[in-house]
Structure formats: C-alpha cells, structure tokens
Scaffold this motif. Structure first.
Motif, PDB file in Angstrom:
ATOM      1  N   LEU A  97      -0.976   3.981   7.447  1.00  0.00           N
ATOM      2  CA  LEU A  97       0.281   3.236   7.388  1.00  0.00           C
ATOM      3  C   LEU A  97       1.409   4.121   6.880  1.00  0.00           C
ATOM      4  O   LEU A  97       1.210   4.974   6.013  1.00  0.00           O
ATOM      5  N   GLN A  98       2.604   3.889   7.420  1.00  0.00           N
ATOM      6  CA  GLN A  98       3.794   4.642   7.080  1.00  0.00           C
ATOM      7  C   GLN A  98       4.898   3.696   6.631  1.00  0.00           C
ATOM      8  O   GLN A  98       4.869   2.506   6.972  1.00  0.00           O
ATOM      9  N   PRO A  99       5.871   4.186   5.882  1.00  0.00           N
ATOM     10  CA  PRO A  99       6.955   3.301   5.418  1.00  0.00           C
ATOM     11  C   PRO A  99       7.633   2.533   6.549  1.00  0.00           C
ATOM     12  O   PRO A  99       8.062   1.387   6.349  1.00  0.00           O
ATOM     13  N   GLU A 100       7.704   3.124   7.721  1.00  0.00           N
ATOM     14  CA  GLU A 100       8.344   2.444   8.848  1.00  0.00           C
ATOM     15  C   GLU A 100       7.513   1.277   9.384  1.00  0.00           C
ATOM     16  O   GLU A 100       7.979   0.516  10.239  1.00  0.00           O
ATOM     17  N   ASP A 101       6.287   1.129   8.893  1.00  0.00           N
ATOM     18  CA  ASP A 101       5.472  -0.027   9.264  1.00  0.00           C
ATOM     19  C   ASP A 101       5.776  -1.248   8.391  1.00  0.00           C
ATOM     20  O   ASP A 101       5.237  -2.336   8.638  1.00  0.00           O
ATOM     21  N   TRP A 108      -0.361  -9.864  17.398  1.00  0.00           N
ATOM     22  CA  TRP A 108       0.552  -9.617  16.291  1.00  0.00           C
ATOM     23  C   TRP A 108       1.885  -9.050  16.777  1.00  0.00           C
ATOM     24  O   TRP A 108       1.928  -8.188  17.650  1.00  0.00           O
ATOM     25  N   TYR A 109       2.929  -9.546  16.143  1.00  0.00           N
ATOM     26  CA  TYR A 109       4.260  -8.977  16.248  1.00  0.00           C
ATOM     27  C   TYR A 109       4.737  -8.708  14.828  1.00  0.00           C
ATOM     28  O   TYR A 109       4.181  -9.227  13.867  1.00  0.00           O
ATOM     29  N   ARG A 110       5.778  -7.917  14.707  1.00  0.00           N
ATOM     30  CA  ARG A 110       6.343  -7.662  13.380  1.00  0.00           C
ATOM     31  C   ARG A 110       7.858  -7.617  13.446  1.00  0.00           C
ATOM     32  O   ARG A 110       8.434  -7.331  14.496  1.00  0.00           O
ATOM     33  N   GLN A 111       8.467  -7.884  12.286  1.00  0.00           N
ATOM     34  CA  GLN A 111       9.921  -7.838  12.193  1.00  0.00           C
ATOM     35  C   GLN A 111      10.320  -7.224  10.869  1.00  0.00           C
ATOM     36  O   GLN A 111       9.974  -7.742   9.803  1.00  0.00           O
ATOM     37  N   ALA A 112      11.018  -6.112  10.959  1.00  0.00           N
ATOM     38  CA  ALA A 112      11.547  -5.439   9.777  1.00  0.00           C
ATOM     39  C   ALA A 112      12.968  -5.945   9.514  1.00  0.00           C
ATOM     40  O   ALA A 112      13.634  -6.439  10.433  1.00  0.00           O
ATOM     41  N   VAL A 137       0.843  -1.186   0.000  1.00  0.00           N
ATOM     42  CA  VAL A 137       0.000   0.000   0.000  1.00  0.00           C
ATOM     43  C   VAL A 137       0.879   1.238   0.000  1.00  0.00           C
ATOM     44  O   VAL A 137       2.087   1.156   0.233  1.00  0.00           O
ATOM     45  N   GLN A 138       0.242   2.377  -0.230  1.00  0.00           N
ATOM     46  CA  GLN A 138       0.951   3.652  -0.161  1.00  0.00           C
ATOM     47  C   GLN A 138       0.776   4.263   1.222  1.00  0.00           C
ATOM     48  O   GLN A 138      -0.171   3.942   1.948  1.00  0.00           O
ATOM     49  N   ALA A 139       1.685   5.151   1.571  1.00  0.00           N
ATOM     50  CA  ALA A 139       1.620   5.830   2.860  1.00  0.00           C
ATOM     51  C   ALA A 139       0.265   6.516   3.022  1.00  0.00           C
ATOM     52  O   ALA A 139      -0.247   7.124   2.083  1.00  0.00           O
ATOM     53  N   GLY A 140      -0.304   6.369   4.223  1.00  0.00           N
ATOM     54  CA  GLY A 140      -1.598   6.956   4.519  1.00  0.00           C
ATOM     55  C   GLY A 140      -2.767   6.020   4.308  1.00  0.00           C
ATOM     56  O   GLY A 140      -3.885   6.310   4.769  1.00  0.00           O
ATOM     57  N   GLU A 141      -2.532   4.907   3.626  1.00  0.00           N
ATOM     58  CA  GLU A 141      -3.608   3.952   3.361  1.00  0.00           C
ATOM     59  C   GLU A 141      -3.771   2.967   4.524  1.00  0.00           C
ATOM     60  O   GLU A 141      -3.019   3.015   5.505  1.00  0.00           O
ATOM     61  N   SER A 142      -4.749   2.079   4.377  1.00  0.00           N
ATOM     62  CA  SER A 142      -5.083   1.143   5.451  1.00  0.00           C
ATOM     63  C   SER A 142      -5.031  -0.298   4.955  1.00  0.00           C
ATOM     64  O   SER A 142      -5.154  -0.570   3.756  1.00  0.00           O
ATOM     65  N   LEU A 143      -4.835  -1.206   5.895  1.00  0.00           N
ATOM     66  CA  LEU A 143      -4.916  -2.639   5.658  1.00  0.00           C
ATOM     67  C   LEU A 143      -5.538  -3.294   6.879  1.00  0.00           C
ATOM     68  O   LEU A 143      -5.427  -2.760   7.996  1.00  0.00           O
ATOM     69  N   ARG A 144      -6.146  -4.454   6.660  1.00  0.00           N
ATOM     70  CA  ARG A 144      -6.624  -5.250   7.779  1.00  0.00           C
ATOM     71  C   ARG A 144      -6.035  -6.649   7.688  1.00  0.00           C
ATOM     72  O   ARG A 144      -6.196  -7.326   6.665  1.00  0.00           O
ATOM     73  N   PRO A 161       3.226 -18.283   9.986  1.00  0.00           N
ATOM     74  CA  PRO A 161       4.330 -18.155   9.033  1.00  0.00           C
ATOM     75  C   PRO A 161       4.669 -16.717   8.676  1.00  0.00           C
ATOM     76  O   PRO A 161       5.763 -16.457   8.153  1.00  0.00           O
ATOM     77  N   GLY A 162       3.751 -15.782   8.936  1.00  0.00           N
ATOM     78  CA  GLY A 162       4.009 -14.377   8.652  1.00  0.00           C
ATOM     79  C   GLY A 162       3.380 -13.915   7.352  1.00  0.00           C
ATOM     80  O   GLY A 162       3.197 -14.696   6.416  1.00  0.00           O
ATOM     81  N   THR A 163       3.039 -12.628   7.313  1.00  0.00           N
ATOM     82  CA  THR A 163       2.514 -12.006   6.106  1.00  0.00           C
ATOM     83  C   THR A 163       3.216 -10.669   5.901  1.00  0.00           C
ATOM     84  O   THR A 163       3.396  -9.902   6.846  1.00  0.00           O
ATOM     85  N   GLN A 164       3.617 -10.408   4.676  1.00  0.00           N
ATOM     86  CA  GLN A 164       4.404  -9.207   4.380  1.00  0.00           C
ATOM     87  C   GLN A 164       3.489  -7.993   4.222  1.00  0.00           C
ATOM     88  O   GLN A 164       2.493  -8.041   3.490  1.00  0.00           O
ATOM     89  N   VAL A 165       3.854  -6.927   4.891  1.00  0.00           N
ATOM     90  CA  VAL A 165       3.211  -5.621   4.706  1.00  0.00           C
ATOM     91  C   VAL A 165       4.291  -4.657   4.224  1.00  0.00           C
ATOM     92  O   VAL A 165       5.313  -4.482   4.887  1.00  0.00           O
ATOM     93  N   THR A 166       4.045  -4.045   3.079  1.00  0.00           N
ATOM     94  CA  THR A 166       4.983  -3.092   2.507  1.00  0.00           C
ATOM     95  C   THR A 166       4.261  -1.774   2.265  1.00  0.00           C
ATOM     96  O   THR A 166       3.208  -1.758   1.626  1.00  0.00           O
ATOM     97  N   VAL A 167       4.834  -0.697   2.785  1.00  0.00           N
ATOM     98  CA  VAL A 167       4.243   0.631   2.642  1.00  0.00           C
ATOM     99  C   VAL A 167       5.209   1.507   1.863  1.00  0.00           C
ATOM    100  O   VAL A 167       6.345   1.742   2.308  1.00  0.00           O
ATOM    101  N   SER A 168       4.775   1.984   0.731  1.00  0.00           N
ATOM    102  CA  SER A 168       5.629   2.845  -0.094  1.00  0.00           C
ATOM    103  C   SER A 168       5.339   4.311   0.212  1.00  0.00           C
ATOM    104  O   SER A 168       4.220   4.678   0.562  1.00  0.00           O
ATOM    105  N   SER A 169       6.374   5.115   0.052  1.00  0.00           N
ATOM    106  CA  SER A 169       6.229   6.560   0.357  1.00  0.00           C
ATOM    107  C   SER A 169       5.770   7.334  -0.861  1.00  0.00           C
ATOM    108  O   SER A 169       5.712   6.840  -1.955  1.00  0.00           O
TER     109      SER A 169
END
Length: 116
Positions: A84-88, A36-40, A12-19, A108-116
């Motif tokens: 959402l922000q790129p740091e997410d 939920w936990y996350r790992q960058a 998604v792009q910055a400012g958008e939402s996901l569930r 197993p994890g799911t990828q979330v990518t936020v573009s600026s």
C-alpha cells in the motif's frame, strides 16, 4: 434490494498490507458483479476491482499489480491489498451491480489510510 457490509479498513504504513471484506445479502440474482471502488478527498470515485459471478475480474490501472480480488461465493468478496502507498488512501466502497438491468448498490464505505 441488496445490502452490503464492508470490513477491514484501517491505518497502515507504506509497504504494508490490508484485506477488505464485503458481505452481500438480499436478492442476489445471477449475472452480476461484486467489487470495490474508492474515493479520495477531492477526487471522483474510481474502480479498484470487480469480479463477476461468471469468474471475470477487472482491475483499475493503478492497483492491478498490487491488489487481488477474490470472490469466494455469490455473497462474499475479498480485496487483498499489498504494498500500500499513500496514494491508496481513500474511502473504499463495496459495489454490487446487476449486469442485466443495470442497477448499482453501495456499501457505507470503509476508510483506508496509508502513512508515508
């Protein structure tokens, strides 16, 4: 044994939402937390949000005003992520923790990518 299945990640792009959704199956005993936990890349795994079967919720400091966790049953938890922000950007892992033991189970994890 507890099995966890995540869904809902994406780009998604910055400012958008996901569930995100997590569905647990197996031996779900009472007195537990599902969340939920996350790992960058290059960083340690960190808490995003968890919810106990008693109704208590806990959020990581960086998401508390943007993310909302909803535990709709003993087996299902959602994570609504707004603004959402790129740091997410990270792999998001569903976690089930038996508070009495304690024992952790991970999806197993799911990828979330936020573009600026």
């Amino acid at each position: 044994q507890v099995r966890l299945e995540e869904s809902g990640g994406g780009l998604v792009q910055a400012g958008e939402s996901l569930r995100l959704s997590c569905e647990a199956s197996g031996s779900i005993f009472s007195n537990n937390a599902l969340g939920w936990y996350r790992q960058a890349p290059g960083k340690e795994r960190e808490l995003v949000a968890t919810a106990t079967d008693g109704g208590w919720k806990n959020y990581g400091d960086s998401v508390a005003d943007r993310f909302t966790i909803s535990r709709v049953s003993a087996y299902t938890v959602y994570l609504q992520m707004n603004n959402l922000q790129p740091e997410d950007t990270a792999v998001y892992y569903c976690n089930f923790r038996s508070l009495a033991t304690p024992v952790d189970y991970w999806g197993p994890g799911t990828q979330v990518t936020v573009s600026s």
